[in-house]
Design a protein around this motif. Structure first.
Motif, PDB file in Angstrom:
ATOM      1  N   UNK A  27       0.868  -1.200  -0.035  1.00 27.77           N
ATOM      2  CA  UNK A  27       0.166  -0.050   0.045  1.00 27.77           C
ATOM      3  C   UNK A  27       0.806   1.122   0.034  1.00 27.77           C
ATOM      4  N   UNK A  28       0.739   2.300  -0.965  1.00 28.85           N
ATOM      5  CA  UNK A  28       1.263   3.236  -1.161  1.00 28.85           C
ATOM      6  C   UNK A  28       0.432   4.437  -1.148  1.00 28.85           C
ATOM      7  N   UNK A  29       0.725   5.495  -0.546  1.00 33.73           N
ATOM      8  CA  UNK A  29      -0.066   6.740  -0.407  1.00 33.73           C
ATOM      9  C   UNK A  29       0.852   7.787  -0.702  1.00 33.73           C
ATOM     10  N   UNK A  90      -9.339  -9.229  -2.532  1.00 28.44           N
ATOM     11  CA  UNK A  90      -9.324 -10.580  -1.967  1.00 28.44           C
ATOM     12  C   UNK A  90      -9.843 -10.277  -0.531  1.00 28.44           C
ATOM     13  N   UNK A  91     -10.114  -9.386   0.123  1.00 23.67           N
ATOM     14  CA  UNK A  91     -10.760  -9.137   1.196  1.00 23.67           C
ATOM     15  C   UNK A  91      -9.828  -8.971   2.423  1.00 23.67           C
ATOM     16  N   UNK A  92      -8.691  -8.475   2.229  1.00 20.16           N
ATOM     17  CA  UNK A  92      -7.413  -8.012   3.119  1.00 20.16           C
ATOM     18  C   UNK A  92      -7.921  -6.701   3.345  1.00 20.16           C
ATOM     19  N   UNK A  93      -7.610  -6.254   4.826  1.00 25.01           N
ATOM     20  CA  UNK A  93      -7.784  -4.769   4.997  1.00 25.01           C
ATOM     21  C   UNK A  93      -6.427  -4.168   5.304  1.00 25.01           C
ATOM     22  N   UNK A  94      -6.181  -3.206   4.725  1.00 19.89           N
ATOM     23  CA  UNK A  94      -4.951  -2.357   5.335  1.00 19.89           C
ATOM     24  C   UNK A  94      -5.334  -0.868   5.666  1.00 19.89           C
ATOM     25  N   UNK A  95      -4.205  -0.558   6.443  1.00 19.36           N
ATOM     26  CA  UNK A  95      -4.607   0.703   7.214  1.00 19.36           C
ATOM     27  C   UNK A  95      -3.153   1.744   7.056  1.00 19.36           C
ATOM     28  N   UNK A  96      -3.395   3.009   7.050  1.00 18.62           N
ATOM     29  CA  UNK A  96      -2.234   3.883   6.977  1.00 18.62           C
ATOM     30  C   UNK A  96      -2.562   5.075   7.401  1.00 18.62           C
ATOM     31  N   UNK A  97      -1.594   5.998   7.834  1.00 17.31           N
ATOM     32  CA  UNK A  97      -1.918   7.005   8.239  1.00 17.31           C
ATOM     33  C   UNK A  97      -1.841   8.238   7.175  1.00 17.31           C
ATOM     34  N   UNK A  98      -2.377   9.428   7.112  1.00 13.90           N
ATOM     35  CA  UNK A  98      -2.186  10.277   6.148  1.00 13.90           C
ATOM     36  C   UNK A  98      -2.247  11.617   6.910  1.00 13.90           C
ATOM     37  N   UNK A  99      -1.234  12.346   6.518  1.00 17.31           N
ATOM     38  CA  UNK A  99      -1.179  13.884   7.046  1.00 17.31           C
ATOM     39  C   UNK A  99      -1.606  14.794   5.878  1.00 17.31           C
ATOM     40  N   UNK A 100      -2.635  15.735   6.125  1.00 18.60           N
ATOM     41  CA  UNK A 100      -2.842  16.718   5.375  1.00 18.60           C
ATOM     42  C   UNK A 100      -2.337  18.083   5.732  1.00 18.60           C
ATOM     43  N   UNK A 101      -1.671  18.723   4.979  1.00 22.50           N
ATOM     44  CA  UNK A 101      -0.900  19.930   5.492  1.00 22.50           C
ATOM     45  C   UNK A 101      -0.992  20.863   4.242  1.00 22.50           C
ATOM     46  N   UNK A 102      -1.706  21.963   4.196  1.00 25.76           N
ATOM     47  CA  UNK A 102      -1.931  22.559   3.081  1.00 25.76           C
ATOM     48  C   UNK A 102      -1.285  23.922   3.352  1.00 25.76           C
TER      49      UNK A 102
END
Length: 104
Positions: A27-29, A90-102
């Motif tokens: 997972x890439x954000x 395939x049903x796998x759940x991933x989570x990741x943090x996101x920072x919004x800085x405008x």
């Protein structure tokens, strides 16, 4: 616009095969921190659902799709920390943090 096509509760009621750690899981954000637009990409399989919530649990973005890359407009998000939850086809759940800085 595909935003809000998914009932958020159904996302959590879906039988999840496995909860994966976000480290080296494909997972890439980017960019993160974000300003206006982010790309969410998963290398292993297509993304079926994306939910973004703020730290209080308020849903700010919900989308159902079938793609390996998704672009999300974050212009309406306030500065702060968010949690992105992605379910793959395939049903796998991933989570990741996101920072919004405008830049203001």
């Amino acid at each position: 616009n595909r935003k809000n096509n998914l009932n958020a509760l159904s996302f959590f009621n879906f039988p999840v095969l496995q909860l994966e750690k976000s480290i080296d899981n494909g997972l890439v954000i980017y960019p993160n921190p974000a300003n206006n637009i982010i790309s969410v990409q998963f290398g292993g399989s297509n993304i079926s659902d994306i939910i973004i919530s703020d730290l209080s649990g308020r849903l700010v973005y919900v989308e159902k799709l079938n793609e390996s890359v998704c672009k999300i407009n974050t212009k309406t998000f306030t500065n702060g920390y968010y949690l992105i939850m992605v379910r793959t086809e395939n049903g796998n759940l991933y989570r990741e943090k996101l920072v919004v800085l405008k830049n203001e």
